[in-house]
Design a protein around this motif. Structure first.
Motif, PDB file in Angstrom:
ATOM      1  N   ALA A   1      -0.336  -5.554  -4.976  1.00  0.00           N
ATOM      2  CA  ALA A   1      -0.787  -4.153  -4.890  1.00  0.00           C
ATOM      3  C   ALA A   1      -2.166  -4.090  -4.223  1.00  0.00           C
ATOM      4  O   ALA A   1      -2.410  -3.241  -3.345  1.00  0.00           O
ATOM      5  N   ALA A   2      -3.048  -4.993  -4.617  1.00  0.00           N
ATOM      6  CA  ALA A   2      -4.424  -4.952  -4.096  1.00  0.00           C
ATOM      7  C   ALA A   2      -4.466  -5.278  -2.606  1.00  0.00           C
ATOM      8  O   ALA A   2      -5.180  -4.629  -1.831  1.00  0.00           O
ATOM      9  N   ILE A   3      -3.677  -6.267  -2.199  1.00  0.00           N
ATOM     10  CA  ILE A   3      -3.663  -6.651  -0.770  1.00  0.00           C
ATOM     11  C   ILE A   3      -3.137  -5.495   0.080  1.00  0.00           C
ATOM     12  O   ILE A   3      -3.704  -5.168   1.134  1.00  0.00           O
ATOM     13  N   ILE A   4      -2.056  -4.854  -0.379  1.00  0.00           N
ATOM     14  CA  ILE A   4      -1.487  -3.746   0.408  1.00  0.00           C
ATOM     15  C   ILE A   4      -2.502  -2.593   0.477  1.00  0.00           C
ATOM     16  O   ILE A   4      -2.727  -2.004   1.545  1.00  0.00           O
ATOM     17  N   ALA A   5      -3.134  -2.314  -0.664  1.00  0.00           N
ATOM     18  CA  ALA A   5      -4.139  -1.236  -0.676  1.00  0.00           C
ATOM     19  C   ALA A   5      -5.293  -1.564   0.263  1.00  0.00           C
ATOM     20  O   ALA A   5      -5.850  -0.673   0.914  1.00  0.00           O
ATOM     21  N   SER A   6      -5.606  -2.855   0.366  1.00  0.00           N
ATOM     22  CA  SER A   6      -6.723  -3.247   1.247  1.00  0.00           C
ATOM     23  C   SER A   6      -6.376  -3.041   2.716  1.00  0.00           C
ATOM     24  O   SER A   6      -7.243  -3.091   3.582  1.00  0.00           O
ATOM     25  N   ARG A   7      -5.082  -2.811   3.008  1.00  0.00           N
ATOM     26  CA  ARG A   7      -4.679  -2.507   4.390  1.00  0.00           C
ATOM     27  C   ARG A   7      -4.707  -0.988   4.633  1.00  0.00           C
ATOM     28  O   ARG A   7      -4.147  -0.494   5.608  1.00  0.00           O
ATOM     29  N   GLY A   8      -5.278  -0.233   3.702  1.00  0.00           N
ATOM     30  CA  GLY A   8      -5.442   1.209   3.907  1.00  0.00           C
ATOM     31  C   GLY A   8      -4.212   2.014   3.523  1.00  0.00           C
ATOM     32  O   GLY A   8      -4.046   3.155   3.976  1.00  0.00           O
ATOM     33  N   ILE A   9      -3.334   1.426   2.713  1.00  0.00           N
ATOM     34  CA  ILE A   9      -2.138   2.169   2.279  1.00  0.00           C
ATOM     35  C   ILE A   9      -2.329   2.596   0.829  1.00  0.00           C
ATOM     36  O   ILE A   9      -2.900   1.856   0.019  1.00  0.00           O
ATOM     37  N   ASN A  10      -1.830   3.774   0.554  1.00  0.00           N
ATOM     38  CA  ASN A  10      -1.938   4.330  -0.793  1.00  0.00           C
ATOM     39  C   ASN A  10      -1.017   3.550  -1.742  1.00  0.00           C
ATOM     40  O   ASN A  10       0.186   3.519  -1.522  1.00  0.00           O
ATOM     41  N   VAL A  11      -1.576   2.905  -2.768  1.00  0.00           N
ATOM     42  CA  VAL A  11      -0.733   2.114  -3.662  1.00  0.00           C
ATOM     43  C   VAL A  11      -0.813   2.655  -5.093  1.00  0.00           C
ATOM     44  O   VAL A  11      -1.902   2.902  -5.614  1.00  0.00           O
ATOM     45  N   ILE A  12       0.368   2.842  -5.682  1.00  0.00           N
ATOM     46  CA  ILE A  12       0.430   3.245  -7.092  1.00  0.00           C
ATOM     47  C   ILE A  12       0.965   2.046  -7.872  1.00  0.00           C
ATOM     48  O   ILE A  12       2.101   1.628  -7.680  1.00  0.00           O
ATOM     49  N   GLY A  13       0.127   1.483  -8.719  1.00  0.00           N
ATOM     50  CA  GLY A  13       0.563   0.365  -9.549  1.00  0.00           C
ATOM     51  C   GLY A  13       1.062   0.896 -10.876  1.00  0.00           C
ATOM     52  O   GLY A  13       0.453   1.788 -11.469  1.00  0.00           O
ATOM     53  N   VAL A  14       2.197   0.359 -11.338  1.00  0.00           N
ATOM     54  CA  VAL A  14       2.765   0.848 -12.600  1.00  0.00           C
ATOM     55  C   VAL A  14       2.877  -0.314 -13.577  1.00  0.00           C
ATOM     56  O   VAL A  14       3.377  -1.389 -13.219  1.00  0.00           O
ATOM     57  N   ASP A  15       2.388  -0.115 -14.781  1.00  0.00           N
ATOM     58  CA  ASP A  15       2.555  -1.151 -15.800  1.00  0.00           C
ATOM     59  C   ASP A  15       2.749  -0.489 -17.159  1.00  0.00           C
ATOM     60  O   ASP A  15       2.179   0.574 -17.423  1.00  0.00           O
ATOM     61  N   VAL A  16       3.542  -1.146 -18.014  1.00  0.00           N
ATOM     62  CA  VAL A  16       3.785  -0.572 -19.344  1.00  0.00           C
ATOM     63  C   VAL A  16       2.566  -0.740 -20.254  1.00  0.00           C
ATOM     64  O   VAL A  16       2.451  -0.059 -21.265  1.00  0.00           O
ATOM     65  N   SER A  17       1.660  -1.653 -19.879  1.00  0.00           N
ATOM     66  CA  SER A  17       0.501  -1.893 -20.733  1.00  0.00           C
ATOM     67  C   SER A  17      -0.630  -0.920 -20.398  1.00  0.00           C
ATOM     68  O   SER A  17      -1.208  -0.962 -19.306  1.00  0.00           O
ATOM     69  N   GLN A  18      -0.935  -0.052 -21.372  1.00  0.00           N
ATOM     70  CA  GLN A  18      -2.009   0.926 -21.171  1.00  0.00           C
ATOM     71  C   GLN A  18      -3.339   0.198 -20.944  1.00  0.00           C
ATOM     72  O   GLN A  18      -4.157   0.610 -20.120  1.00  0.00           O
ATOM     73  N   SER A  19      -3.549  -0.910 -21.634  1.00  0.00           N
ATOM     74  CA  SER A  19      -4.847  -1.586 -21.491  1.00  0.00           C
ATOM     75  C   SER A  19      -4.978  -2.209 -20.105  1.00  0.00           C
ATOM     76  O   SER A  19      -6.053  -2.177 -19.495  1.00  0.00           O
ATOM     77  N   ALA A  20      -3.870  -2.761 -19.561  1.00  0.00           N
ATOM     78  CA  ALA A  20      -3.935  -3.296 -18.189  1.00  0.00           C
ATOM     79  C   ALA A  20      -4.243  -2.164 -17.207  1.00  0.00           C
ATOM     80  O   ALA A  20      -5.084  -2.310 -16.307  1.00  0.00           O
ATOM     81  N   VAL A  21      -3.588  -1.028 -17.389  1.00  0.00           N
ATOM     82  CA  VAL A  21      -3.791   0.136 -16.509  1.00  0.00           C
ATOM     83  C   VAL A  21      -5.251   0.613 -16.581  1.00  0.00           C
ATOM     84  O   VAL A  21      -5.902   0.847 -15.555  1.00  0.00           O
ATOM     85  N   ASP A  22      -5.787   0.703 -17.796  1.00  0.00           N
ATOM     86  CA  ASP A  22      -7.176   1.155 -17.962  1.00  0.00           C
ATOM     87  C   ASP A  22      -8.152   0.176 -17.302  1.00  0.00           C
ATOM     88  O   ASP A  22      -9.103   0.581 -16.637  1.00  0.00           O
ATOM     89  N   THR A  23      -7.890  -1.116 -17.501  1.00  0.00           N
ATOM     90  CA  THR A  23      -8.777  -2.142 -16.922  1.00  0.00           C
ATOM     91  C   THR A  23      -8.799  -2.005 -15.399  1.00  0.00           C
ATOM     92  O   THR A  23      -9.868  -1.991 -14.774  1.00  0.00           O
TER      93      THR A  23
END
Ligand code: SAJ
Length: 412
Positions: free
Chosen positions: A19-41
């Protein structure tokens, strides 16, 4: 641009760097995870896993707004699924995370979307994925039963990155792209070309699934050969490290390294997916798993025998992670060995692991975490479990007078 927004499902060791590499190419990335704490971090621009330079890339793409993390999927042009595929107690693959991911994204799928599965999976899983999506969305067409052109494309593209080198290998490795139809594969190649500098090799989904399993089984079988040699060499009193060094001078021999066992979440798991799909024929692959899984028990027996010579043995256990210079203790043979030494009350256990702050819960209160100097001063037995750089530097005189059990051949 065909892909304005890309969604990555599962923000773990593979999903987050991708996700981070694709976002670093200027593309809008939505990361999805079931863990709220991972998402918050992640939304704070921080990371919940250790991988060189990942923190820097994530901080930058979160700050620029190119990556955001959520717990519920949102519409996107492409979905990349990178969730775990563990096995169950009987070594049968557990596809429940993929099924849950499929159900989660199904409601936001739109005509023209691409769905790519990256999780290591048994042969046939991509077809199952398309089936789950089709069941949830009868209003859309999917590449099932040979359909050539469909509303949604589905492909398989396994990750192949080496922990510790993920950010480099995500970009430089070649990729195998297996489509459920040729249209699916072509479209998936366009997605990977956004960030992959290696070649994207096109195949069908089943072959791509099997390619991933084959790569890791190849390595497992070769490590098992080295581990088996190490047992035989103990019996016939030969130094296995010297033996391998000499044999490897043959132009067509390249034996890998024996160790305390095979750890990590890939090589110790994936071969079972081949075994479960054809138990009758997968003989070497299954035996290799058994040889590698047997090695930690062999090491424990060796330590127990050595400890018998002492009244109150102090055993310094060097390293807990599954391989050198990382903090990852998942499926680690080193952890398994120390746990077994606790269980059999082999002696007073001192553990040195420079890459983690605290012992895993299973060892908390049962072994003492300490530093290298303190451990070497007190030890009767020094058990080297991981070839971390700090341990490679230990000079011979600091080990003088100790019984040494060097499972990685660092001091031979
Ligand atoms: N090991 C040995 N002896 C050796 C090599 C490794 O005992 O000669 C042990 C290691 O100590 C460790 C285990 O094997 O416990 C696995 O380590 P590894 O470095 O071989 O592999 P992983 O699990 O870190 O990463 C593998 C890689 N696969 C291959 O090299 C074929 C990586 O490219 C995959 O992406 C990764 O699995 C994965 O995610 O599947």
């Amino acid at each position: 641009m065909m892909f304005n927004t890309i969604s990555v499902i599962g923000l773990g060791y593979i999903g987050l760097p991708t996700a981070a590499i694709i976002a670093s190419r200027g593309i809008n990335v939505i990361g999805v995870d079931v863990s709220q704490s991972a998402v918050d971090t992640i939304n704070k621009g921080e990371v919940h896993i250790v991988e060189p330079d990942l923190d820097i890339v994530v901080r930058s793409v979160v700050q620029t707004g190119m990556l955001k993390a959520v717990t519920t999927p949102e519409p996107a042009d492409a979905f990349m699924i990178a969730v775990p595929t563990p096995f169950k107690g009987d070594h049968q693959p557990d596809l429940s995370y993929i099924e849950a991911a499929a159900k989660a994204i199904a409601s936001v799928l739109e005509k023209g979307n691409l769905v790519v599965l990256e999780s290591t999976s048994p042969v046939g899983t991509t077809e199952k994925l398309a089936g789950w999506l089709a069941d949830a969305r009868p209003d859309l067409t999917f590449p099932l039963n040979g359909a050539a052109s469909t509303d949604v494309n589905v492909a398989y593209c396994p990750e192949r990155v080496l922990p510790g080198y993920v950010l480099q290998e995500l970009v430089s490795n070649d990729r195998v792209v297996g489509g459920l139809s040729s249209e699916c594969a072509q479209k998936a190649v366009l997605l990977y070309e956004i960030f992959v500098k290696g070649e994207c090799l096109i195949s069908n989904a089943r072959t791509a699934e099997m390619a991933k399993l084959t790569e890791n089984s190849f390595r497992d079988v070769n490590i098992a050969f080295a581990n088996e040699l190490s047992l035989i060499c103990d019996t016939v009193q030969i130094n296995v490290w010297e033996l391998i060094k000499l044999a490897n001078r043959h132009p067509r021999v390249n034996i890998l390294k024996p160790g305390p066992g095979v750890g990590g979440h890939c090589i110790a798991v994936d071969p079972w997916f081949i075994v479960s799909s054809d138990p009758e024929n997968a003989k070497i692959i299954k035996t290799a798993r058994e040889v590698n899984d047997g090695k930690p028990h062999y090491v424990v027996d060796k330590v127990v025998k050595a400890a018998d010579r002492f009244k109150e043995p102090v055993i310094a256990c060097l390293g807990l992670s599954f391989k050198a210079n990382i903090d990852d203790m998942r499926e680690s043979p080193a952890v398994q060995i120390v746990e077994a030494l606790v269980e059999v009350e082999a002696g007073h256990l001192l553990v040195v692991e420079p890459n983690v702050k605290k012992l895993p819960d299973s060892l908390e209160g049962k072994a003492n975490k300490t530093n290298l100097t303190a451990a070497l001063l007190q030890a009767d037995i020094v058990l080297l479990l991981v070839d971390h750089k700090e341990f490679r530097k230990i000079q011979a005189e600091r080990l003088h007078g100790c019984v040494i059990i060097d499972t990685r051949g660092v001091w031979v």
